[in-house]
Design an enzyme around this catalytic site. Sequence first.
Site, short mmCIF file in Angstrom:
data_model
loop_
_atom_site.label_atom_id
_atom_site.label_comp_id
_atom_site.label_asym_id
_atom_site.label_seq_id
_atom_site.Cartn_x
_atom_site.Cartn_y
_atom_site.Cartn_z
N TYR A 100 0.74 -1.24 0.10
CA TYR A 100 0.09 0.00 0.07
C TYR A 100 0.87 1.31 -0.13
O TYR A 100 0.78 2.19 -0.90
CB TYR A 100 -0.87 -0.08 1.24
CG TYR A 100 -1.59 1.11 1.38
CD1 TYR A 100 -3.07 1.25 0.36
CD2 TYR A 100 -1.48 2.23 2.23
CE1 TYR A 100 -3.65 2.56 0.51
CE2 TYR A 100 -2.28 3.63 2.10
CZ TYR A 100 -3.56 3.62 1.37
OH TYR A 100 -4.10 4.54 1.46
N THR A 121 -13.48 8.16 8.78
CA THR A 121 -14.91 7.81 7.76
C THR A 121 -15.68 6.83 8.54
O THR A 121 -15.29 6.26 9.73
CB THR A 121 -14.20 6.97 6.62
OG1 THR A 121 -13.43 5.98 6.92
CG2 THR A 121 -13.10 7.94 5.78
#
Length: 265
Positions: free
Chosen positions: A158, A193
Amino acid sequence: MGRLENKVALLTGAASGIGLSTAQLMAKEGAKVVIADYNEEGAKKAAEDIKADGGEASGIFLDASKADSIKEAVDFTVEKYGTLTIMHNHVGLTNLKKDLDVVNIDLDEWDRLMNVNTKSALLGSRYAIPHMQKAGGGSIINTVSIGAIDGDSTRTAYGASKAAVANMTKYIAAQYGKDNIRCNSIAPGLILTPSAEENLPQQVREIFLKYNALPYHGQPEDIGHAAVYLASDESKFMTGQMLVIDGGYTITNPVIADFNKLMNS
């Protein structure tokens, strides 16, 4: 209001979280937005909510691992709204079970994340740029990560994939600046989030908060407002740059939190 009037935006991976907040804010500023996501139902619902709020939006399916799907999203945007002036490459996959340290990382997972996270940003830009050239200019915004800046104990693929996108941002900016096409990236820190709030234990959140310079976590709109700025003419002299929006997580000597605790004890 109206900062993005007469602009058309395609946002990938925008059915929820940061992408959704960005799409909503862009629409409020007058942009026509296309929300492209693997979660087609979520993308369509997000578009309907924007329209119910007075904006203009469409939701479509996107498989960011496939070049044809990315091209179809760009083509849909241009056919629907006549042009494309904002391309927000927001897709970013991760896998905490397979994307591990260098010795133990699953190599198939490495290939998958490089293909989706890095190549999708390349292809989104590749297919958007000719339309931006016809339009007389545009803004490409790539979502990267603080993982592109600092090392970590895990999520090697990532971080590497997002670092590649951060550097590619400069190449795009250099290659197409004379066409009035700008390209910048945003590197979020921990953003609360709905998914993060559901999946991150309180202990993990407290670790991040300990090392933030600010006394609170980020919200999706904190990134969305930055994307609106990069999409608007307010940033017309800015290209090839990375906005790090992390509450100051990466700016301090990592021992400062512990020293402050020691000094105040």
